[in-house]
Design an enzyme around this catalytic site. Structure first.
Site, PDB file in Angstrom:
ATOM      1  N   LYS A 262       4.666   8.742   8.961  1.00  6.00           N
ATOM      2  CA  LYS A 262       4.493   8.318  10.307  1.00  6.00           C
ATOM      3  C   LYS A 262       5.535   8.468  11.148  1.00  6.00           C
ATOM      4  O   LYS A 262       5.298   9.679  11.965  1.00  6.00           O
ATOM      5  CB  LYS A 262       4.256   6.516  10.267  1.00  6.00           C
ATOM      6  CG  LYS A 262       2.971   6.375   9.156  1.00  6.00           C
ATOM      7  CD  LYS A 262       2.477   5.001   9.289  1.00  6.00           C
ATOM      8  CE  LYS A 262       1.271   4.920   8.558  1.00  6.00           C
ATOM      9  NZ  LYS A 262       1.138   4.159   7.082  1.00  6.00           N
TER      10      LYS A 262
ATOM     11  N   TYR B   6       0.843  -1.315  -0.036  1.00  6.62           N
ATOM     12  CA  TYR B   6       0.200  -0.026   0.099  1.00  6.62           C
ATOM     13  C   TYR B   6       0.772   1.291   0.101  1.00  6.62           C
ATOM     14  O   TYR B   6       1.858   1.258   0.925  1.00  6.62           O
ATOM     15  CB  TYR B   6      -0.900  -0.175   1.253  1.00  6.62           C
ATOM     16  CG  TYR B   6      -1.757   1.484   1.366  1.00  6.62           C
ATOM     17  CD1 TYR B   6      -2.676   1.240   0.542  1.00  6.62           C
ATOM     18  CD2 TYR B   6      -1.428   2.082   2.406  1.00  6.62           C
ATOM     19  CE1 TYR B   6      -3.703   2.540   0.611  1.00  6.62           C
ATOM     20  CE2 TYR B   6      -2.274   3.258   2.439  1.00  6.62           C
ATOM     21  CZ  TYR B   6      -3.290   3.572   1.590  1.00  6.62           C
ATOM     22  OH  TYR B   6      -4.163   4.748   1.937  1.00  6.62           O
TER      23      TYR B   6
ATOM     24  N   ASP C 188       9.285   2.847  -0.091  1.00  2.00           N
ATOM     25  CA  ASP C 188       8.266   3.267   0.599  1.00  2.00           C
ATOM     26  C   ASP C 188       8.470   3.102   1.863  1.00  2.00           C
ATOM     27  O   ASP C 188       8.041   1.872   2.560  1.00  2.00           O
ATOM     28  CB  ASP C 188       6.962   2.942   0.189  1.00  2.00           C
ATOM     29  CG  ASP C 188       5.709   3.712   0.874  1.00  2.00           C
ATOM     30  OD1 ASP C 188       5.980   4.161   1.916  1.00  2.00           O
ATOM     31  OD2 ASP C 188       4.484   3.345   0.449  1.00  2.00           O
TER      32      ASP C 188
HETATM   33  C1  LIG Z   1       0.518   4.745   5.881  1.00  2.00           C
HETATM   34  C2  LIG Z   1       1.048   4.429   4.560  1.00  2.00           C
HETATM   35  C3  LIG Z   1       1.195   5.347   3.401  1.00  2.00           C
HETATM   36  C4  LIG Z   1       0.395   6.498   3.395  1.00  2.00           C
HETATM   37  O1  LIG Z   1       0.353   7.604   4.223  1.00  2.00           O
HETATM   38  P1  LIG Z   1      -0.855   8.317   4.868  1.00  2.00           P
HETATM   39  O2  LIG Z   1      -0.213   9.562   5.533  1.00  2.00           O
HETATM   40  O3  LIG Z   1      -1.708   7.666   5.334  1.00  2.00           O
HETATM   41  O4  LIG Z   1      -1.263   9.174   3.464  1.00  2.00           O
HETATM   42  C5  LIG Z   1       1.931   5.253   2.141  1.00  2.00           C
HETATM   43  N1  LIG Z   1       2.857   4.029   2.252  1.00  2.00           N
HETATM   44  C6  LIG Z   1       2.779   3.066   3.436  1.00  2.00           C
HETATM   45  C7  LIG Z   1       3.918   1.840   3.297  1.00  2.00           C
HETATM   46  C8  LIG Z   1       2.033   3.297   4.632  1.00  2.00           C
HETATM   47  O5  LIG Z   1       2.142   2.446   5.408  1.00  2.00           O
END
Ligand SMILES: *Cc1c(COP(=O)(O)O)cnc(C)c1O
Length: 427
Positions: free
Chosen positions: A268, A143, A240
């Site tokens: 995060k 994701y 990511d």
């Molecule tokens: C949470 C997440 C996102 C998206 O981040 P948001 O701040 O919710 O838009 C993208 N990539 C990964 C791996 C994530 O865990």
């Protein structure tokens, strides 16, 4: 008693679609109305009815120091006194940028945004802008936020790179440019990189440790093959690390697996609970961004001083001696007894550092296909069993549990005992 929670949730449903501002908060897989939280302190959250729960969600990852950490709150408070936003450069954004550049070898330059979604979207645009190519490759079950190009999953047939949207409202154009492969499948990867389509490939984006299909570590050679092949065909490798960045150590998953990506997305943990994310990497790619280069990207609240100050305080804490060793010890204290109890129970625990998932119905998960055997009803029973004992875990099975530095040994032991007793009592 959850009367107040339920009343507020009902009212929220009248004004907010589904009553929530992010779908997974709706508890839709676990058969109860969502909790309405009032406050948090260390490893515990309190709902509006006064119930308390040991929290293993940690706002989905950011709260590596636990809730309302005094140093974090004080930093935010100090900065807030000076004003909340200017839309003009501040020193604190330079300090946070410098800190990340110093800590993560692959990052030469970095730009701050306000969500992980923005970070990945910008990374793709940079890759396309630098390479003048259109196609991107992603992996099923990874994701990367909710931008059009990334809300795409594999179509039928494991090795087909045909894709379909996972949301209404995504255009066929966005789908056409997004190619999909299964995670952890090195043979499929090699086959793909032999095809001519890679001549139009701008980038590969990957979660170096998958966290959004539950925690799935990369198999040996998967990330190495990706690095090697992207380099060979002239495509960028985008890590990511929105979850794994500063969660798995100061250099994230790229440090753990010793891979040098071209671009990295953070989120995060770097915001410590404030809306902060970032894209960073090699200067020759980052300098494609406006105002130097022709790739446009912007944000009214990007680099917000309060958020930057919190991020800076967070990174300073994480550089204290033994922080990640302590996280590892806490994580083991919780998960070792559980892993033992799961033997012969048709379930498994997969962990990397302070993130892990308990999969019910599967003995090993290596990619998205392995998720098809997961037992959803059993997870709903599991969630409720723990919830009724004052333990809050992700309200969806294919998510990560997070251990924080604030988790006490007493709470970790109580949680391990509760999890184990669920499996002993189960029939
Ligand atoms: C949470 C997440 C996102 C998206 O981040 P948001 O701040 O919710 O838009 C993208 N990539 C990964 C791996 C994530 O865990």
């Amino acid at each position: 008693m959850r009367n107040k929670s339920n009343t507020i949730y009902k009212k929220a449903c009248a004004a907010i679609p589904g009553g929530v501002n992010s779908p997974v908060r709706s508890f839709s897989g676990v058969g109860i109305d969502p909790m309405i939280v009032d406050s948090g302190c260390k490893d515990v959250i309190f709902d509006v009815d006064g119930n308390q729960y040991i929290d293993y969600c940690g706002s989905w990852g950011p709260l590596i120091l636990g809730h309302a950490h005094p140093a974090i709150i004080q930093a935010a408070h100090e900065q807030m006194q000076k004003g909340l936003s200017f839309g003009i450069s501040t020193e604190v954004e330079q300090l946070l940028a410098e800190e990340i550049v110093r800590l993560v070898p692959s990052i030469e330059k970095i730009r701050f945004v306000t969500s992980g979604t923005e970070a990945t979207m910008t990374a793709l645009r940079i890759a396309r802008g630098c390479t003048s190519r259109h196609k991107i490759l992603k992996f099923t079950g990874n994701y990367h936020g909710h931008s059009d190009a990334l809300l795409v999953q594999a179509g039928s047939g494991v090795l087909s790179i045909n894709s379909r949207a996972t949301s209404l409202g995504v255009t066929p154009g966005a789908i056409d440019d997004t190619l999909i492969l299964p995670y952890n499948d090195i043979a499929a990867l090699r086959l793909f990189f032999q095809s001519e389509i890679t001549q139009g490939l701008a980038a590969v984006i990957v979660e170096p440790v998958a966290g959004n299909m539950g925690v799935v570590p990369p198999i040996e050679g998967f990330l190495e093959t990706l690095r090697c092949e992207t380099q060979r065909v002239g495509a960028l490798l985008i890590f990511d690390e929105v979850i794994t960045g500063f969660r798995l150590g100061l250099t994230g998953a790229q440090g753990l697996y010793d891979i040098d990506p071209d671009l990295t997305c953070f989120g995060k943990v770097i915001g410590g609970g404030m809306p902060v994310a970032a894209v960073g990497g090699k200067a020759r790619y980052m300098d494609c961004l406006a105002p130097i280069g022709g790739v446009y990207q912007a944000g009214t609240l990007a680099g917000n001083p309060v958020a930057m100050r919190v991020g800076l305080e967070m990174l300073r804490w994480l550089q204290k001696d033994g922080v990640y060793e302590q996280l590892e010890a806490k994580s083991r204290r919780l998960t070792d007894p559980i892993s033992e109890a799961l033997e012969g129970k048709n379930a498994s625990l997969q962990r990397v550092g302070s993130m892990f998932t308990i999969f019910l119905g599967a003995n090993r998960v290596r990619n998205h296909k392995d998720l098809s055997v997961l037992d959803k009803q059993r997870y709903a029973r599991f969630f409720n069993y723990l919830f009724n004992r004052g333990i809050y875990i992700p309200p969806a099975q294919q998510e990560a549990w997070f251990v924080s530095l604030a988790h006490t040994e007493r709470h970790l032991d109580y949680t391990a005992e509760s999890v184990c007793s669920f499996f002993y009592e189960e029939k």
